[in-house]
Write a protein that holds these residues in place. Structure first.
Motif: not given
Length: 474
Positions: A184-190, A380-387, A406-409, A416-419
């Motif tokens: 999915p496009v929403d897991v590609l690196p920034n 999984t709670w990725p933040l940046s890079a290829e995470q 998985m798609t958090y940045r 976005e706030l993860v509830m």
């Protein structure tokens, strides 16, 4: 007979340097024909020396040495005025040291007792292939991430030759050779979305230069990524020699002693560990949601909470003077019988501890390998890079993790706030004994250890790499 020597040019970032040093130690202990390894170290602008842990490597393995390369007369980063990505900054900075690296290698090859036989370059130091070529020496890429991500970077280059443009958030899923599932496009690196800033251009550049090398040394193992290893689209040999981990990485402080002492008092396999890497931190509203989730879950927990740096300042987070001020009123008192909040945490020791049962991680590749080695299932709670891609790999491709977000940045509008409800659900599922991920992780943990033993897949890959390096000698 001359002593055979390899030149390593690493990225000084700890996440890259640690696994590169572990590989160097493994290689030199495996093949006595390679007499020595010299690391040419490019310090960051604010650094004056390598740390004590790095220096201690030479004491334990005298055939490995570290030479600090002098900086260029003018800092190239000081000339940059427009916004620029971290990836392009790193590329410009490394490239500015070409003449210094060339002089250092000239000094090495002038020693009649030695014969330099090749370069091992960090995946983001590919501009140094030019220096290797000047000395007619082969280059190998030290790829400190996984085979799937290597396939992605090769895909970026191939796609660019066909389309010539960066990715777009509205793009369909990508079919990439190393991934069994469409990505999915929403897991590609920034960086691959950047029209300005140079992140996309940096990725394309590295993918282009990869094709000039003799091999990829990857911090993974065949049993972990069998599909990716068998499907990667490149004529260049791939050597999965991992997991490359520093099992002796202990940096004890009063805080870390307190953490281990607390874990010692907990029942076996009862604690969930939340830790987000050396750069991981969250806003106060997000910390509040995490605290609510942990309180409602009724799970025992160890939570590493770090203080974000000031806006616009690119430095590592620090520990809070009083963490209670950023958590819900009375939270620490209410959970004191089953939970501990700390600052920096000794991650390797915590994962190895018998009380640890689950791990909420930012999905840095080293952290994932450490979790798998110790048989600790992950959320999984990725933040940046290829995470984000690592999280997709862990959950969707390998079935070794629980998807928390998985798609958090981190940073900007993507944070976005993860509830609390979402966090609590993932935590409880991760800690559930019936979760099938637990058995899968246990199996991979055993395979990760076998891979490095004599006759294991990584042992054989290392042996083949050493043979190929020696065959490439002029």
């Amino acid at each position: 007979m001359k002593k055979l020597e390899l030149v390593f040019i690493p990225l000084i970032a700890p996440t890259h340097l640690t696994s590169t040093i572990q590989f160097a130690k493994l290689l030199i202990q495996h093949d006595q024909t390679i007499s020595s390894i010299t690391f040419l170290i490019i310090l960051l602008p604010n650094q004056t020396d390598i740390d004590q842990a790095t220096k201690s490597v030479s004491a334990s393995e005298p055939r490995i040495r570290f030479i600090i390369v002098p900086p260029p007369t003018t800092n190239p980063l000081s000339q940059i005025s427009s916004p620029i990505s971290v990836e392009m900054l790193a590329h410009i900075f490394i490239e500015s040291h070409k003449s210094q690296i060339e002089q250092a290698v000239t000094d090495l090859v002038s020693d009649d007792s030695r014969k330099v036989i090749g370069f091992v370059l960090d995946m983001f130091c590919t501009s140094m292939i030019d220096v290797a070529n000047k000395f007619n020496l082969p280059s190998y890429i030290m790829f400190t991430s996984n085979i799937c991500f290597l396939g992605f970077l090769l895909h970026v280059h191939t796609r660019h030759t066909q389309l010539g443009v960066e990715f777009n958030k509205s793009d369909p899923d990508s079919v990439i050779s190393t991934y069994r599932n469409p990505v999915p496009v929403d897991v590609l690196p920034n960086p691959v979305f950047e029209k300005i800033g140079g992140g996309y251009d940096a990725f394309v550049y590295h993918g282009t230069r990869f094709k000039e090398t003799k091999g990829f040394i990857v911090n993974s193992f065949v049993e972990l990524e069998p599909y990716a290893f068998n499907s990667i689209s490149t004529p260049i040999p791939v050597y999965p020699v991992g997991p490359l981990l520093d099992h002796k990485k202990v940096n004890r402080t009063n805080g870390s002693n307190e953490v281990i002492n607390w874990l010692d008092k907990q029942p076996p396999k009862s604690v969930i560990f939340l830790c987000f890497g050396s750069m991981g931190c969250f806003s106060e509203p997000q910390l509040e949601q995490m605290a609510i989730a942990l309180e409602k879950s009724n799970q025992r927990f160890l939570w590493s909470v770090r203080k974000p740096p000031p806006d616009g300042v690119h430095v590592a987070p620090t520990d809070y003077t009083n963490v209670e001020t950023v958590l819900p009123d009375g939270f620490l008192e209410r959970v004191k019988e089953r939970g501990m909040v700390c600052g920096w945490a000794p991650q390797v020791e915590v994962l190895a501890h018998g009380a640890t049962k689950g791990f909420v991680t930012h999905c840095g590749w080293n952290s994932i390998l450490e979790g798998l080695w110790h048989g600790v299932p992950m959320a999984t709670w990725p933040l940046s890079a290829e995470q984000q891609l690592n999280a997709f790999l862990l959950v969707k491709e390998l079935g070794l993790g629980v998807d928390l977000c998985m798609t958090y940045r981190s940073g900007g509008s993507g944070s976005e706030l993860v509830m609390a409800g979402q966090i609590e659900k993932a935590i409880n599922w991760l800690m559930d004994d019936e979760n099938p991920v637990r058995n899968r992780v246990k199996e991979i943990s055993e395979k990760s250890r076998k891979a490095l033993k004599n006759g294991g897949s990584s042992f054989i890959a290392l042996q083949k790499l050493a043979e190929d390096m020696l065959q490439n000698i002029d």
